[in-house]
Design an enzyme around this catalytic site. Structure first.
Site, PDB file in Angstrom:
ATOM      1  N   TYR A  52       6.740  -6.492   2.728  1.00  0.00           N
ATOM      2  CA  TYR A  52       6.773  -5.214   2.011  1.00  0.00           C
ATOM      3  C   TYR A  52       8.208  -4.888   1.573  1.00  0.00           C
ATOM      4  O   TYR A  52       8.469  -4.568   0.413  1.00  0.00           O
ATOM      5  CB  TYR A  52       6.233  -4.142   2.960  1.00  0.00           C
ATOM      6  CG  TYR A  52       6.436  -2.711   2.548  1.00  0.00           C
ATOM      7  CD1 TYR A  52       5.529  -2.083   1.690  1.00  0.00           C
ATOM      8  CD2 TYR A  52       7.508  -1.960   3.042  1.00  0.00           C
ATOM      9  CE1 TYR A  52       5.700  -0.748   1.336  1.00  0.00           C
ATOM     10  CE2 TYR A  52       7.675  -0.633   2.694  1.00  0.00           C
ATOM     11  CZ  TYR A  52       6.773  -0.030   1.842  1.00  0.00           C
ATOM     12  OH  TYR A  52       6.949   1.287   1.486  1.00  0.00           O
TER      13      TYR A  52
ATOM     14  N   LYS B  15       9.968  -4.392  -2.155  1.00  0.00           N
ATOM     15  CA  LYS B  15      10.632  -3.140  -2.536  1.00  0.00           C
ATOM     16  C   LYS B  15      12.086  -3.392  -2.930  1.00  0.00           C
ATOM     17  O   LYS B  15      12.642  -2.692  -3.767  1.00  0.00           O
ATOM     18  CB  LYS B  15      10.530  -2.114  -1.401  1.00  0.00           C
ATOM     19  CG  LYS B  15       9.093  -1.679  -1.084  1.00  0.00           C
ATOM     20  CD  LYS B  15       8.472  -0.846  -2.202  1.00  0.00           C
ATOM     21  CE  LYS B  15       7.130  -0.244  -1.814  1.00  0.00           C
ATOM     22  NZ  LYS B  15       6.550   0.623  -2.816  1.00  0.00           N
TER      23      LYS B  15
HETATM   24  N1  LIG Z   1       5.135   7.497   3.167  1.00  0.00           N
HETATM   25  C1  LIG Z   1       6.340   6.975   3.331  1.00  0.00           C
HETATM   26  O1  LIG Z   1       7.082   7.299   4.281  1.00  0.00           O
HETATM   27  C2  LIG Z   1       6.870   5.973   2.363  1.00  0.00           C
HETATM   28  C3  LIG Z   1       8.139   5.439   2.584  1.00  0.00           C
HETATM   29  C4  LIG Z   1       8.657   4.535   1.682  1.00  0.00           C
HETATM   30  C5  LIG Z   1       7.923   4.183   0.563  1.00  0.00           C
HETATM   31  N2  LIG Z   1       6.689   4.691   0.378  1.00  0.00           N
HETATM   32  C6  LIG Z   1       5.938   4.271  -0.818  1.00  0.00           C
HETATM   33  O2  LIG Z   1       5.282   5.368  -1.386  1.00  0.00           O
HETATM   34  C7  LIG Z   1       4.127   4.929  -2.091  1.00  0.00           C
HETATM   35  C8  LIG Z   1       2.944   5.782  -1.689  1.00  0.00           C
HETATM   36  O3  LIG Z   1       2.647   5.522  -0.324  1.00  0.00           O
HETATM   37  P1  LIG Z   1       2.011   6.601   0.648  1.00  0.00           P
HETATM   38  O4  LIG Z   1       2.866   6.661   1.837  1.00  0.00           O
HETATM   39  O5  LIG Z   1       1.681   7.844  -0.097  1.00  0.00           O
HETATM   40  O6  LIG Z   1       0.688   5.814   1.115  1.00  0.00           O
HETATM   41  P2  LIG Z   1      -0.859   6.051   0.840  1.00  0.00           P
HETATM   42  O7  LIG Z   1      -1.252   7.419   1.248  1.00  0.00           O
HETATM   43  O8  LIG Z   1      -1.516   4.896   1.502  1.00  0.00           O
HETATM   44  O9  LIG Z   1      -0.984   5.919  -0.731  1.00  0.00           O
HETATM   45  C9  LIG Z   1      -0.975   4.682  -1.362  1.00  0.00           C
HETATM   46  C10 LIG Z   1      -1.817   4.800  -2.605  1.00  0.00           C
HETATM   47  O10 LIG Z   1      -1.752   3.552  -3.311  1.00  0.00           O
HETATM   48  C11 LIG Z   1      -3.069   3.208  -3.669  1.00  0.00           C
HETATM   49  N3  LIG Z   1      -3.206   1.779  -3.888  1.00  0.00           N
HETATM   50  C12 LIG Z   1      -2.963   0.779  -3.008  1.00  0.00           C
HETATM   51  N4  LIG Z   1      -3.239  -0.398  -3.578  1.00  0.00           N
HETATM   52  C13 LIG Z   1      -3.637  -0.134  -4.842  1.00  0.00           C
HETATM   53  C14 LIG Z   1      -4.063  -0.945  -5.906  1.00  0.00           C
HETATM   54  N5  LIG Z   1      -4.145  -2.265  -5.778  1.00  0.00           N
HETATM   55  N6  LIG Z   1      -4.384  -0.353  -7.071  1.00  0.00           N
HETATM   56  C15 LIG Z   1      -4.319   0.983  -7.209  1.00  0.00           C
HETATM   57  N7  LIG Z   1      -3.949   1.809  -6.224  1.00  0.00           N
HETATM   58  C16 LIG Z   1      -3.614   1.241  -5.047  1.00  0.00           C
HETATM   59  C17 LIG Z   1      -3.922   3.692  -2.522  1.00  0.00           C
HETATM   60  O11 LIG Z   1      -5.274   3.733  -2.913  1.00  0.00           O
HETATM   61  P3  LIG Z   1      -6.486   3.619  -1.852  1.00  0.00           P
HETATM   62  O12 LIG Z   1      -6.665   4.992  -1.281  1.00  0.00           O
HETATM   63  O13 LIG Z   1      -7.613   3.181  -2.703  1.00  0.00           O
HETATM   64  O14 LIG Z   1      -6.080   2.619  -0.811  1.00  0.00           O
HETATM   65  C18 LIG Z   1      -3.306   5.046  -2.295  1.00  0.00           C
HETATM   66  O15 LIG Z   1      -3.791   5.963  -3.229  1.00  0.00           O
HETATM   67  C19 LIG Z   1       3.974   3.452  -1.770  1.00  0.00           C
HETATM   68  O16 LIG Z   1       4.497   2.673  -2.815  1.00  0.00           O
HETATM   69  C20 LIG Z   1       4.812   3.281  -0.525  1.00  0.00           C
HETATM   70  O17 LIG Z   1       5.311   1.959  -0.395  1.00  0.00           O
HETATM   71  C21 LIG Z   1       6.132   5.572   1.249  1.00  0.00           C
END
Ligand SMILES: NC(=O)c1ccc[n+]([C@@H]2O[C@H](COP(=O)([O-])OP(=O)(O)OC[C@H]3O[C@@H](n4cnc5c(N)ncnc54)[C@H](OP(=O)(O)O)[C@@H]3O)[C@@H](O)[C@H]2O)c1
Length: 334
Positions: free
Chosen positions: A206, A210
């Site tokens: 991952y 990134k």
């Molecule tokens: N939360 C944190 O602390 C954090 C930190 C660093 C970076 N990020 C980044 O922030 C972004 C959002 O993450 P989050 O924490 O909000 O997690 P999340 O709640 O799991 O949201 C991820 C979203 O991406 C969607 N997704 C995954 N694979 C996909 C695909 N192949 N096509 C279309 N949609 C897809 C998921 O859909 P489904 O519901 O269908 O699975 C979900 O809506 C990510 O890129 C993550 O790497 C988050």
């Protein structure tokens, strides 16, 4: 400078290097002392915003913030049921009926292509590459690309290429890539990016995608600089989302009391999407509304040759030409 801001600046100097007290909620609360709250007082009526993975976590918070400001919002999601449920909630919460769902699996290039062909929207103002995964086991996309690489970078690159012309037709158009602070731990290496070595380690795979995203977005900003499209990359710190809870449950258990809310994690995505201040600063890496260094650890700098190699290979994997980015511009001027 007010006393509170001065104190916050001193706090930044002392606490930001700790990472924990920067990426967590206390970091957000301190950094926000220098936010200008009116920055988000923007009427987005008439703007079209597309957000991938908008049914959950940061993507949903971002879609909501755009919708609250009157934008036409497109939730680009892979699952119809989850997407429609989230859309209905957002319509109820914002009173904006211009929130739509389009189904696209950004990790499947066939799905990306068919979305591009069928989507009738002709101008896009904001494209947020938010969808992301951190799987615990290695799997491959339908095209045989390791899933983390495919969903986090290759598919979004193909999507960007397919929407390039429509972005060029947007008003102060911008692309926002959601990276991760985890990328600081990794050095760009094509072999490790494409074929994670040894027993599959989802956290490392991952973080490598990134890191590659940060490098690719800066290069894309340069390629698109004559088009008027700004390209931003950011990281959200640590926010309490389903993604964190399900993918890294051990981390979530230990940190959940100090994690940011999804809205706090999404704040910089929203700020970059709503406010025009950063439009002239394309190609930077943002955190809490400030441009940040892309390297914190020694030995993580990659050579230009390594960056070029990755740039070419991700285009090859995405099935697009690296000349894609100047194509529409040239067509306009000939
Ligand atoms: N939360 C944190 O602390 C954090 C930190 C660093 C970076 N990020 C980044 O922030 C972004 C959002 O993450 P989050 O924490 O909000 O997690 P999340 O709640 O799991 O949201 C991820 C979203 O991406 C969607 N997704 C995954 N694979 C996909 C695909 N192949 N096509 C279309 N949609 C897809 C998921 O859909 P489904 O519901 O269908 O699975 C979900 O809506 C990510 O890129 C993550 O790497 C988050």
């Amino acid at each position: 400078m007010s006393f509170t801001r001065l104190l916050a600046s001193v706090g930044d100097l002392v606490l930001d290097p700790s990472i924990v007290f920067s990426f967590d909620r206390t970091g957000f609360n301190r950094h926000k002392q220098s936010f200008i709250h009116s920055d988000l007082d923007v009427d987005m009526t008439g703007r079209v915003c597309a957000v991938t993975g908008a049914n959950s976590g940061l993507g949903k918070a971002t879609a909501k913030a755009f919708a609250q400001r009157g934008a036409e919002v497109w939730m680009l999601c892979r699952n119809q049921e989850r997407a429609e449920k989230a859309r209905d909630e957002l319509v109820d919460e914002t009173g904006n009926a211009q929130i739509h769902v389009a189904i696209v699996d950004v990790g499947d290039l066939d799905s990306v292509r068919s979305f591009i062909e069928s989507w009738r929207v002709t101008a896009v103002d904001v494209l947020v590459h938010n969808a992301g995964v951190l799987p615990n086991q290695r799997t491959d996309s339908p095209q045989g690309i390791e899933t983390t690489l495919s969903i986090n970078l290759v598919g979004p690159l193909a999507l960007t290429a397919g929407l390039n012309k429509r972005l060029q037709a947007g008003k102060k158009p911008r692309i926002i890539w959601v990276s991760s602070g985890g990328m600081y731990s990794q050095k760009l290496r094509l072999d490790h990016l494409e074929t994670p070595p040894g027993k599959f380690d989802g956290v490392k795979a991952y973080a490598r995608t990134k890191r590659a995203m940060v490098v690719a977005s800066a290069r894309l900003a340069n390629e698109l600089k004559h088009t008027g499209i700004a390209v931003h990359c950011m990281h959200p710190g640590w926010a309490n989302t389903k993604g964190v809870r399900d993918s890294i449950p051990g981390f979530w258990k230990v940190t959940r009391m100090i994690l940011r809310s999804p809205e706090e994690g999404a704040d910089t995505i929203v700020w970059l999407g709503v406010n025009d201040q950063a439009h002239d600063q394309s190609g930077l890496f943002w955190f809490d509304r400030q441009p940040r260094s892309t390297h914190l650890l020694p030995g993580t700098q990659a050579t230009q040759a390594a960056r070029d190699e990755v740039w070419l290979r991700i285009h090859e994997l995405a099935g697009i030409s690296p000349l894609e980015w100047t194509k529409h511009n040239q067509q306009e001027s000939t």
